[in-house]
Scaffold this motif. Sequence first.
Motif, PDB file in Angstrom:
ATOM      1  N   ASP A 187       0.834  -1.215   0.000  1.00  0.00           N
ATOM      2  CA  ASP A 187       0.000   0.000   0.000  1.00  0.00           C
ATOM      3  C   ASP A 187       0.862   1.256   0.000  1.00  0.00           C
ATOM      4  O   ASP A 187       0.613   2.197  -0.765  1.00  0.00           O
ATOM      5  N   ILE A 230       2.663   1.739  -3.403  1.00  0.00           N
ATOM      6  CA  ILE A 230       1.755   2.233  -4.450  1.00  0.00           C
ATOM      7  C   ILE A 230       1.553   3.734  -4.305  1.00  0.00           C
ATOM      8  O   ILE A 230       1.566   4.473  -5.303  1.00  0.00           O
ATOM      9  N   GLU A 231       1.381   4.229  -3.088  1.00  0.00           N
ATOM     10  CA  GLU A 231       1.209   5.663  -2.885  1.00  0.00           C
ATOM     11  C   GLU A 231       2.445   6.442  -3.321  1.00  0.00           C
ATOM     12  O   GLU A 231       2.334   7.504  -3.955  1.00  0.00           O
ATOM     13  N   VAL A 269      -2.694  -4.531  -9.183  1.00  0.00           N
ATOM     14  CA  VAL A 269      -1.760  -3.521  -8.690  1.00  0.00           C
ATOM     15  C   VAL A 269      -1.642  -2.384  -9.704  1.00  0.00           C
ATOM     16  O   VAL A 269      -1.635  -1.201  -9.329  1.00  0.00           O
ATOM     17  N   ARG A 304      -3.872  -1.411 -11.768  1.00  0.00           N
ATOM     18  CA  ARG A 304      -5.117  -0.631 -11.719  1.00  0.00           C
ATOM     19  C   ARG A 304      -5.101   0.326 -10.529  1.00  0.00           C
ATOM     20  O   ARG A 304      -5.517   1.475 -10.633  1.00  0.00           O
ATOM     21  N   ARG A 305      -4.595  -0.135  -9.387  1.00  0.00           N
ATOM     22  CA  ARG A 305      -4.501   0.729  -8.206  1.00  0.00           C
ATOM     23  C   ARG A 305      -3.517   1.880  -8.447  1.00  0.00           C
ATOM     24  O   ARG A 305      -3.768   3.008  -8.025  1.00  0.00           O
ATOM     25  N   ALA A 360      -4.543   5.789  -8.283  1.00  0.00           N
ATOM     26  CA  ALA A 360      -3.873   6.671  -7.322  1.00  0.00           C
ATOM     27  C   ALA A 360      -3.109   7.781  -8.038  1.00  0.00           C
ATOM     28  O   ALA A 360      -3.059   8.919  -7.556  1.00  0.00           O
TER      29      ALA A 360
END
Length: 416
Positions: free
Chosen positions: A316, A319-320, A352, A354-355, A359
């Motif tokens: 998480d 990804i940010e 992942v 897609r996230r 974001a």
Amino acid sequence: METISLSGSPVAASIDLSRGTNQSGGRVYNERLVLSMIRRQGALPKAEIARRTGLSAQTISVIMRQLEADGLVLRGDPQRGRVGQPAVPYSLDPDGALSIGLKIGRRSSDLVLLDLAGRTRVSLHEPHPYPSTAELAGFVKRGVDQLRDGLPPPLATRICGIGIATPFELWNWGPEVGAPAEVMEEWRNFDIRAAVARETGLETFLRNDGTSACAAELMFGNPAGHDHFIYFFIGSFIGGGVVLNGNVVNGPSGNAGALGPMPIHHLGEDGRLSTSQLIRFASNYTLERQLRERGVDPSAIWRSPADWGELGTVLDDWIETVAASLAHAIACAISVIDFPAAIIDGAVPVAVRRRIVAATTEHLGRIDRQGLSGAQVIEGAIGSNARALGGATLPLLANFAPDRDIPFLAHESVRN
């Protein structure tokens, strides 16, 4: 080796790539233009090809006869039910030309055999703890022999070249690769292109792995048909490419769109603003390092790019960081060229990716972009195999596409 008639050089860059030409060298250009149009649009009858190119019906008839004789297009069944003569659609002959792609990566190397229609015939995968020159040469020799031996003799002669997709200056990434210094130093004076040409006897092309992945997206992905976009590929090291007017831009040194070194501002642990490169924030090796620091086995990242399992808050947070860094890079890019789209792909699971796209869109919306055009953030369509497929596109582009940058590709090839 059988000679394919479209191996000549394309015409000058001033020609409109959507239209045919009667200038000197125009025959080869027109043939390439027709092949490119059929690849993008699917099977087309001669009348429709003439309408789209602006060439005469007689010229198109001559071109289609030549392409059919060269084994590059297939004549379909007549389409009846309309007034006049039935239309006969022409499609690409998948056996018309074959191409090999080689991807050199931090944790593995791959070979793919691609046909003229863009279908992968065979793929070979070789994992390794780190890349070495000797092991690469052995893999190329064994792999290409295996690919050739699996083809009927007439089809084996239709292999038009091999394209290499590799990070540039690999020797500079010893700590990130995790290889002994002496192994990485061998890459400094290792002529990859000459070695592959020597091992295979094929015309050999070399491109940055991110640029190669961008070429694969342009040719075989890009479902929205964007002619202008900036492209990011998140691999062990993030890279990318630039597409303008439907062509991959290579630049004078072949390194255009190598987005990893782009400067990114960030807050350090001490709260001070500092600058580092995009590659330090938006690459898989950083996730691998962070997982290891927290006692989590990171091997799934490179052993199973389609499924990383449960990586928890480490993923998480990564990804940010990736999304914030990509949003900054996109804002910088569109301030130079007003790209309508930014495409993000990588050696990451689809969920992942897609996230990351979602974001990145959110972070981009927070950036002050007054005076800048908007850019839509889009998922790539190819996935983890984009670099190898991109390598395989290089000989196809050089031989069969009316691309403005193809003269650079052709001049940078080596034939053993």
